[in-house]
Design an enzyme around this catalytic site. Structure first.
Site, PDB file in Angstrom:
ATOM      1  N   LYS A  38       1.171   4.326  -2.820  1.00  0.00           N
ATOM      2  CA  LYS A  38       0.885   5.723  -2.490  1.00  0.00           C
ATOM      3  C   LYS A  38       2.122   6.604  -2.680  1.00  0.00           C
ATOM      4  CE  LYS A  38      -3.498   5.793  -1.336  1.00  0.00           C
ATOM      5  NZ  LYS A  38      -4.496   6.655  -2.008  1.00  0.00           N
ATOM      6  N   TYR A  75       0.829  -1.199   0.000  1.00  0.00           N
ATOM      7  CA  TYR A  75       0.000   0.000   0.000  1.00  0.00           C
ATOM      8  C   TYR A  75       0.864   1.251   0.000  1.00  0.00           C
ATOM      9  CZ  TYR A  75      -3.093   3.620   1.901  1.00  0.00           C
ATOM     10  OH  TYR A  75      -3.786   4.778   2.115  1.00  0.00           O
TER      11      TYR A  75
END
Length: 263
Positions: free
Chosen positions: A166, A162
């Site tokens: 990002k 994740y």
């Protein structure tokens, strides 16, 4: 080297009844709050989501100035269709909010190729091509706001895929800002911390979410979660009020990502 920019006709548009906007990932949580705030200001908004029930609920909540449509950010064909629909319904866009995202918390040894690809297909590739396809519709002097995360820098156990996706999105944000500067389009990001949403922003069981929420309160210097409305206000500030800011990442994290000691 000195640079001179022609700003004639590129003044940012105030939020009012003439404002046109697109919010991806806007059928729940932070995206829905952004869409609601835009509509409260009089704007006409296209909102995207993937879940049929959430699409119906969002349309009922947002009312006639919203066009809530099904669109999967991981699908290039859906992104192309979204751009075509935005041109048909809105003509041009004053503000684009790239809010869709996916998070599954796994340590590096648990990450599969499938979950790795899902993170990057939605958070990085989906965001990149959403901006690429819709930027031609953004009016000169308009703005783009992407939703990043405090996880986009540093390291935390269980967030590696994740966080990497990002981090790519934040890098894209800065690149978009540089490339769209000649058109007077400002590109910025909001960086939420622990925000109180129904899903807590993660693909997990209810029990895991409850524990994640507790840990969030412990780790946040302000000792609470943020609200979706607080994120929405930050996003709208970047879109309409921060007229001399581009390539900025605005934390909305209660101090979590800052150099503040937790008492």
């Amino acid at each position: 080297m000195n640079h001179t920019y022609d700003t004639e006709g590129t003044d940012p548009v105030a939020l009012n009844a003439a404002t046109k906007a697109v919010v991806t990932g806007g059928t729940h949580g932070m995206g829905l709050a952004i869409a609601a705030a835009l509509i409260d200001g009089g704007a006409e908004v296209i909102v995207t989501g993937r879940d049929g029930k959430k699409i119906e609920a969002a349309q009922a909540e947002l009312g006639p100035r919203a066009h809530v449509v099904r669109s999967d950010a991981a699908s290039p064909a859906d992104i192309d269709a979204l751009a075509a629909r935005a041109e048909l319904l809105l003509g041009g866009i004053d503000a684009l909010f790239v809010n869709h995202g996916y998070a599954r918390l796994e340590t590096f040894d648990q990450v599969t190729e499938a979950t790795y690809d899902r993170h990057f297909d939605i958070n990085a590739k989906g965001a990149f091509f959403t901006v690429q396809r819709l930027a031609p519709l953004v009016r000169d002097g308009g703005s783009i706001v992407l939703t990043s995360s405090i996880a986009d820098s540093g390291g935390a156990p269980g967030m590696i895929a994740y966080a990497g996706s990002k981090a790519a999105l934040w890098s894209f944000t800065q690149g978009f800002a540089a490339e769209l500067l000649p058109r007077g389009i400002r590109v910025n990001a909001v960086s939420p911390g622990f925000i109180d949403t129904p899903s807590m922003g993660i693909d997990a069981t209810d029990a895991f979410r409850a524990d994640f929420s507790r840990v969030g309160d412990e780790q946040t210097p302000m000792r609470r979660h943020g609200s979706v409305d607080e994120v929405a206000r930050a996003a709208l500030f970047l879109a309409f009020d921060a007229t001399f800011s581009t390539a900025v990442k605005l934390p909305v994290d209660g101090g979590t990502g800052q150099d503040i000691a937790v008492a």
